[in-house]
Design a protein around this motif. Sequence first.
Motif, PDB file in Angstrom:
ATOM      1  N   ARG A 124       0.707  -1.229  -0.148  1.00 24.51           N
ATOM      2  CA  ARG A 124      -0.018   0.026   0.082  1.00 24.51           C
ATOM      3  C   ARG A 124       0.752   1.181   0.048  1.00 24.51           C
ATOM      4  NH1 ARG A 124      -2.869  -2.713   4.544  1.00 24.51           N
ATOM      5  NH2 ARG A 124      -4.303  -3.757   3.776  1.00 24.51           N
ATOM      6  N   PHE A 136       2.185   2.128  -3.483  1.00 22.64           N
ATOM      7  CA  PHE A 136       1.225   2.649  -4.417  1.00 22.64           C
ATOM      8  C   PHE A 136       0.897   3.816  -4.238  1.00 22.64           C
ATOM      9  CE2 PHE A 136       0.544  -1.939  -5.814  1.00 22.64           C
ATOM     10  CZ  PHE A 136       0.482  -1.568  -7.309  1.00 22.64           C
ATOM     11  N   THR A 137       0.937   4.149  -2.797  1.00 19.76           N
ATOM     12  CA  THR A 137       0.569   5.607  -2.129  1.00 19.76           C
ATOM     13  C   THR A 137       1.891   6.513  -2.712  1.00 19.76           C
ATOM     14  OG1 THR A 137      -0.850   4.658  -0.459  1.00 19.76           O
ATOM     15  CG2 THR A 137      -0.030   7.223  -0.326  1.00 19.76           C
ATOM     16  N   CYS A 176       3.872   6.321  -4.925  1.00 16.45           N
ATOM     17  CA  CYS A 176       3.680   6.484  -6.502  1.00 16.45           C
ATOM     18  C   CYS A 176       2.352   6.841  -7.216  1.00 16.45           C
ATOM     19  CB  CYS A 176       4.391   5.083  -6.987  1.00 16.45           C
ATOM     20  SG  CYS A 176       6.012   4.721  -6.736  1.00 16.45           S
ATOM     21  N   HIS A 177       1.524   7.531  -6.367  1.00 18.30           N
ATOM     22  CA  HIS A 177       0.277   7.737  -6.968  1.00 18.30           C
ATOM     23  C   HIS A 177       0.313   8.863  -7.983  1.00 18.30           C
ATOM     24  CE1 HIS A 177      -4.018   8.803  -7.258  1.00 18.30           C
ATOM     25  NE2 HIS A 177      -4.135   7.765  -6.339  1.00 18.30           N
ATOM     26  N   THR A 234      -4.292  -0.926  -1.654  1.00 15.59           N
ATOM     27  CA  THR A 234      -3.524  -1.168  -3.041  1.00 15.59           C
ATOM     28  C   THR A 234      -4.776  -1.342  -3.815  1.00 15.59           C
ATOM     29  OG1 THR A 234      -2.254  -3.070  -1.473  1.00 15.59           O
ATOM     30  CG2 THR A 234      -2.653  -3.566  -3.881  1.00 15.59           C
ATOM     31  N   LEU A 288      -5.073  -1.654 -10.823  1.00 18.90           N
ATOM     32  CA  LEU A 288      -3.893  -2.167 -10.450  1.00 18.90           C
ATOM     33  C   LEU A 288      -2.897  -2.108 -11.654  1.00 18.90           C
ATOM     34  CD1 LEU A 288      -2.012  -3.503  -8.443  1.00 18.90           C
ATOM     35  CD2 LEU A 288      -2.904  -5.897  -9.212  1.00 18.90           C
ATOM     36  N   ARG A 346      -1.963   1.238 -12.540  1.00 19.61           N
ATOM     37  CA  ARG A 346      -1.165   1.851 -11.314  1.00 19.61           C
ATOM     38  C   ARG A 346       0.176   1.443 -11.318  1.00 19.61           C
ATOM     39  NH1 ARG A 346      -4.213   3.892  -7.095  1.00 19.61           N
ATOM     40  NH2 ARG A 346      -2.195   4.001  -5.906  1.00 19.61           N
ATOM     41  N   ILE A 347       0.608  -0.058 -11.442  1.00 18.61           N
ATOM     42  CA  ILE A 347       1.953  -0.633 -11.464  1.00 18.61           C
ATOM     43  C   ILE A 347       2.900   0.246 -12.456  1.00 18.61           C
ATOM     44  CG2 ILE A 347       1.811  -2.563 -12.965  1.00 18.61           C
ATOM     45  CD1 ILE A 347       2.287  -4.026 -10.344  1.00 18.61           C
ATOM     46  N   VAL A 370       4.602   2.875 -10.754  1.00 16.91           N
ATOM     47  CA  VAL A 370       5.586   2.286  -9.510  1.00 16.91           C
ATOM     48  C   VAL A 370       6.937   1.859 -10.531  1.00 16.91           C
ATOM     49  CG1 VAL A 370       6.002   0.828  -7.965  1.00 16.91           C
ATOM     50  CG2 VAL A 370       3.727   1.711  -8.085  1.00 16.91           C
TER      51      VAL A 370
END
Length: 429
Positions: free
Chosen positions: A122, A125-126, A128-129, A184, A190, A193-194, A197
């Motif tokens: 989490r 992902f936060t 790298c938002h 997440t 997902l 968003r990945i 990251v």
Amino acid sequence: MTTPAARTASTADLHRVVDAVWRMESARIVGALARVTGDVGLAEDLAQDALLAALEQWRDTGVPAKPGAWLMATAKHRAIDTFRRAENLRRKTQELGRELGDAEEPDWAAALDEEVEDDVLRLVFTACHPVLSRDARVALTLRLVGGLTTDEIARAFLVPEKTLAQRIVRAKRTLAAAHVPFETPAGEELAARIGSVLEVLYLVFNEGYSATAGEDWVRPSLCQEAMRLGRILAGLVPDEPEVHGLVALMEIQASRLAARVGRDGEPVLLADQDRARWDHVLVRRGLAALERAESTGTALGPYALQASIAACHARAATFDDTDWVRIAALYEALAALTPSPVVELNRAVAVSRAYGPDAGLALVDRLADVPALRGYHHLPTVRADLLEQLGRREEARAQFEAAALLTRNERERAVLLDRAAACGRGVGE
């Protein structure tokens, strides 16, 4: 009686221990705190309070048997105290009390550890938002997930520490203002968003592998940090092929770090590298990660394709043994998947090796007026290299000089000027 020198040495040792523990444990601690507070900024502040407490108390009591658990417990108590002091958060205090229980109970840390991996993911992902700028994502990831100090990040990217600190503060405020949930993402989100990251990790690695500015050609510490975070991510999302692709790319590339720099810190190009100096353990790890990416049965993504290109170099015993035809084909596939002038420039280099400098120069000349490459020093560098191979040394010299004016890396500038001078010496001979 303890002498001042002994106390100084003891303090220095303590700082080294605390720094090492923090680097290993900070993501877990900040992640756990962010889960219960819902605020990554507050979570880091509480974790930092625990770190200061460790420096004060461990000097007298010694380092505990489980320093990470000590920091976690201390940070959690800081969280409870903070909520108790806030009149409008009494309800949250009760929730925290029920969730955390008594920190003195022997299995408290174990119960918390059950959610540690989710907390770290989490946090990644936060940090790298997409609501954050690219520079902010890089800084916040290295700060929150990597455990680096503001000074370390500032020095790595050659920006003033005050500028970097402000960037991190603004990033935290942006996350809070946008009400970014500490979670997440799932499903299609997902996958989307990945990519953010992976972009952050790739940027960090590349800045270490080929520094854009400053006196050093490479900064291995940044490469190591990007690889460490990449391995963590691969363990957290093992079914994502592009994560394994990026890990493979970074590890194969990093295997060449020692050979990329000469005795005096000067750059050593791939054709001139002593392959005996390559780290073959990293090569094997990278090839294994590439196999994991390929084993998913899905089409290779951009990072896995780049890892496949790196693997061609890694498998070649000498520069002349390199399978340039395959590399050119892989770059063509990469260009079809993610069209980019930079990819086309790299493809031109591969084509020149596979089919001759004339073929490569024809592709490079098509890129001469592309706005995205204006000011990109690798364009005149590649063109100069191909012109030199064709015997057009005066033109090559002008291109090397143009590239030297564009680069901000001092080591690279010196190499380019040396090559320009060598071309000049060859004119008229």
